[in-house]
Design a protein around this motif. Structure first.
Motif, mmCIF file in Angstrom:
data_model
loop_
_atom_site.group_PDB
_atom_site.id
_atom_site.type_symbol
_atom_site.label_atom_id
_atom_site.label_comp_id
_atom_site.label_asym_id
_atom_site.label_seq_id
_atom_site.Cartn_x
_atom_site.Cartn_y
_atom_site.Cartn_z
ATOM 1 N N GLY A 192 0.805 -1.216 0.000
ATOM 2 C CA GLY A 192 0.000 0.000 0.000
ATOM 3 C C GLY A 192 0.835 1.261 0.000
ATOM 4 N N MET A 193 1.965 1.247 0.712
ATOM 5 C CA MET A 193 2.850 2.413 0.713
ATOM 6 C C MET A 193 3.532 2.590 -0.641
ATOM 7 N N SER A 194 3.917 1.488 -1.257
ATOM 8 C CA SER A 194 4.542 1.567 -2.583
ATOM 9 C C SER A 194 3.554 2.076 -3.621
ATOM 10 N N ALA A 195 2.305 1.618 -3.532
ATOM 11 C CA ALA A 195 1.276 2.088 -4.461
ATOM 12 C C ALA A 195 1.025 3.578 -4.282
ATOM 13 N N ALA A 196 1.006 4.039 -3.032
ATOM 14 C CA ALA A 196 0.800 5.471 -2.777
ATOM 15 C C ALA A 196 1.937 6.297 -3.365
ATOM 16 N N LYS A 197 3.146 5.804 -3.253
ATOM 17 C CA LYS A 197 4.296 6.522 -3.817
ATOM 18 C C LYS A 197 4.166 6.644 -5.329
ATOM 19 N N ILE A 198 3.732 5.556 -5.979
ATOM 20 C CA ILE A 198 3.534 5.595 -7.433
ATOM 21 C C ILE A 198 2.501 6.660 -7.796
ATOM 22 N N MET A 199 1.397 6.714 -7.065
ATOM 23 C CA MET A 199 0.334 7.667 -7.354
ATOM 24 C C MET A 199 0.792 9.106 -7.122
ATOM 25 N N LEU A 200 1.495 9.330 -6.031
ATOM 26 C CA LEU A 200 1.923 10.690 -5.723
ATOM 27 C C LEU A 200 2.920 11.204 -6.759
ATOM 28 N N GLU A 201 3.806 10.333 -7.208
ATOM 29 C CA GLU A 201 4.755 10.754 -8.246
ATOM 30 C C GLU A 201 4.043 11.083 -9.546
ATOM 31 N N ALA A 202 2.920 10.379 -9.814
ATOM 32 C CA ALA A 202 2.154 10.638 -11.033
ATOM 33 C C ALA A 202 1.083 11.716 -10.834
ATOM 34 N N GLU A 203 0.869 12.133 -9.586
ATOM 35 C CA GLU A 203 -0.115 13.154 -9.225
ATOM 36 C C GLU A 203 -1.531 12.755 -9.616
ATOM 37 N N VAL A 204 -1.836 11.462 -9.471
ATOM 38 C CA VAL A 204 -3.191 10.986 -9.711
ATOM 39 C C VAL A 204 -3.421 9.716 -8.909
ATOM 40 N N GLY A 205 -4.607 9.620 -8.281
ATOM 41 C CA GLY A 205 -4.899 8.406 -7.530
ATOM 42 C C GLY A 205 -5.850 8.658 -6.383
ATOM 43 N N VAL A 206 -5.858 7.728 -5.433
ATOM 44 C CA VAL A 206 -6.704 7.835 -4.246
ATOM 45 C C VAL A 206 -5.936 7.249 -3.067
ATOM 46 N N LEU A 207 -5.857 7.994 -1.978
ATOM 47 C CA LEU A 207 -5.093 7.596 -0.805
ATOM 48 C C LEU A 207 -6.019 7.332 0.367
ATOM 49 N N ARG A 208 -5.549 6.504 1.277
ATOM 50 C CA ARG A 208 -6.182 6.345 2.588
ATOM 51 C C ARG A 208 -5.426 7.296 3.515
ATOM 52 N N THR A 209 -6.101 8.303 4.034
ATOM 53 C CA THR A 209 -5.415 9.360 4.768
ATOM 54 C C THR A 209 -5.928 9.469 6.203
ATOM 55 N N LEU A 210 -5.046 9.946 7.061
ATOM 56 C CA LEU A 210 -5.384 10.212 8.452
ATOM 57 C C LEU A 210 -4.455 11.321 8.938
ATOM 58 N N PRO A 211 -5.002 12.469 9.306
ATOM 59 C CA PRO A 211 -4.139 13.574 9.752
ATOM 60 C C PRO A 211 -3.352 13.190 11.005
ATOM 61 N N ASP A 212 -2.181 13.789 11.162
ATOM 62 C CA ASP A 212 -1.396 13.563 12.375
ATOM 63 C C ASP A 212 -2.161 14.071 13.586
ATOM 64 N N ALA A 213 -2.019 13.345 14.689
ATOM 65 C CA ALA A 213 -2.641 13.792 15.933
ATOM 66 C C ALA A 213 -1.998 15.100 16.386
ATOM 67 N N ASP A 214 -2.806 15.992 16.943
ATOM 68 C CA ASP A 214 -2.231 17.254 17.414
ATOM 69 C C ASP A 214 -1.544 17.046 18.760
ATOM 70 N N ASP A 215 -0.804 18.064 19.181
ATOM 71 C CA ASP A 215 -0.052 17.948 20.431
ATOM 72 C C ASP A 215 -0.970 17.702 21.619
#
Length: 471
Positions: free
Chosen positions: A244-267
């Motif tokens: 899944g991380m490798s697939a996300a890298k491929i998408m981000l380099e191509a600037e197209v795709g769909v990610l599973r995202t979760l914002p970082d927890a705040d302090d």
């Protein structure tokens, strides 16, 4: 494994009420079924012949919808990992009747008396499933990794594969414990441990909470159990995460795709977790990250269970982010501590097929098809809705069985661990039978063992409640 058998003796103790309450489909539309049948004769086209690779699958016992097959090889400078994923792109025609129904469902829903499949079973448990001894179309990921477990080369392409054995987690764990694992996964323990270490370095968060399951007892009754966590679970999961991380890298380099995202927890969330650890008597050494601390805890200890529950505050706000031509502001998943997407379970989850097709097009140097670009912005809503439904159905089934299990035990006392105290009560975990419920009473200290009395077990309302018993 804690368990309690439900000796029903009654035909009405089933899950039809939950199916009706949530409007779960009972069958596929005729047009969708017709397309699935037609797909059985569709030629796989030109693809790599990988049938000589001795893949194996690792799934729960009796599973038929087998998404992944794996093979690990040791190399002089590290490891080579082959990961074959069921190729639904061959079987589902874009924008057809089956595609429309699959989008409506979103994912397979699992109920104790049978699942509500994402795809017709002729595909999900037949022609598309990576069943042992069967030649199947697949999307084949190959990772060359160094001695630390980090990938140095990633390839993805369509192939034909053939699984040689269907294994299950507990059997595989026993084989490793006996130092006699299957040759195809002999390197899994070493590779999995390396990847676990890399995850801790990244700051990935894993919550080792009890996993309740409802399973058949073999004679028409149900059994409520806590599924034991074994090392093989986490080792195998690391290969899926790597993909899944490798697939996300491929998408981000191509600037197209769909990610599973979760914002970082705040302090504030991290500070609150540190306060909880202090209150629970869990040492938090200076400079230790939440990921490192949580990974170091013994999940069998009550204070660990309570802190894992408190740590869920670090993982709030997960969703899906589609993009095309512009990188979104949030690209990472805080739980994984890296960009991540779903590509490894297309039989059971809608988004995986679309994300996979993006990766295949990009790595082949081809344009992402128009039908795929049109679908991308729809996926976050479709998956968000199906995730919510799946969570509600799972909780309803557990609540139902808990109420059945305890219906004739009102007034009895149990040992429990206080997980989270708030709003004049607390969530508690009773180990035997394995039940999570709400408890009222004075002085409910998180992370401590207390005695509770069952005050309500209502199968019609699917409600279980306890009150604290004075020592």
């Amino acid at each position: 494994m804690a368990s309690l058998v439900i000796r029903t003796g009654r035909a009405d103790l089933d899950f039809s009420g939950i199916r009706a309450e949530f409007g779960l489909p009972t069958e596929f539309p005729a047009a969708a079924l017709a397309e699935a049948e037609q797909a059985l004769s569709r030629a796989p086209g030109s693809r790599e012949d990988a049938t000589g690779l001795p893949f194996v699958t690792i799934d729960p016992p009796g599973a038929k919808d087998l998404d992944q097959a794996v093979l690990l090889e040791r190399r002089p400078n590290g490891f080579r990992v082959h990961y074959a994923i069921a190729d639904l792109g061959l079987f589902v025609v874009p924008d057809g009747a089956l595609d429309a129904e699959v989008r409506r469902r979103g994912q397979t829903l699992y109920l104790p008396d049978g699942n509500v499949p994402l795809h017709p079973t002729v595909l999900s448990e037949g022609a598309a499933s990576l069943l042992p001894g069967q030649t199947r179309p697949a999307v084949l990921w190959t990772f060359d990794c160094d001695r630390t477990g980090e990938p140095t080369d990633v390839r993805v392409r369509r192939a034909m594969v053939r699984s040689t054995a269907q294994l299950d987690y507990e059997t595989v764990q026993r084989s490793f414990d006996a130092k006699n694992p299957h040759p195809s996964i002999e390197a899994l323990a070493d590779f999995g441990r390396l990847r676990r270490e890399r995850a801790a370095e990244r700051g990935a968060v894993e919550l080792q909470l009890p996993e309740q399951e409802i399973v058949p007892n073999g004679d028409g009754d149900w059994k409520l159990v806590v599924r034991p966590r074994v090392d093989v679970d986490s080792w195998n999961a690391e290969i899926s995460l790597l993909t899944g991380m490798s697939a996300a890298k491929i998408m981000l380099e191509a600037e197209v795709g769909v990610l599973r995202t979760l914002p970082d927890a705040d302090d504030g969330a991290v500070d609150a977790l540190k306060r909880s650890a202090h209150a629970l008597g869990v040492p938090w050494p200076e400079g230790t990250t939440p990921a490192r601390l949580l990974a170091s805890l013994d999940p069998s200890r009550p204070e660990s269970l309570a802190l894992f529950v408190d740590a869920t505050r670090l993982l709030r706000g997960a969703g899906y982010t589609a993009f095309d031509g512009e990188i979104p502001p949030v690209t990472t998943h805080a739980g994984v501590a890296a960009p991540y997407t779903h590509v490894t379970a297309p039989l059971r989850r809608l988004v995986d097929r679309f994300a996979t097709e993006v990766c295949l097009a990009v790595t082949a140097g081809q344009e992402v098809p128009d039908w795929l670009r049109r679908a991308l912005p729809l996926l976050p809503g479709l998956m968000g809705g199906s995730d919510t439904l799946a969570s509600k159905v799972e909780r309803a089934c557990l609540d139902q069985v808990e109420a059945w299990v305890l219906a004739d035990r009102v007034g009895q006392d149990f040992e429990a661990v206080v997980l989270r105290a708030e709003n004049s009560g607390a969530d508690v975990f009773v180990a035997d039978p394995p039940v999570m419920g709400r408890c009222t009473g004075e002085d409910l200290p998180e992370g401590e063992r207390i005695k509770v009395r069952l005050t309500e077990a209502d199968p019609d309302r699917r409600k279980v409640a306890f009150t604290r018993v004075a020592d």
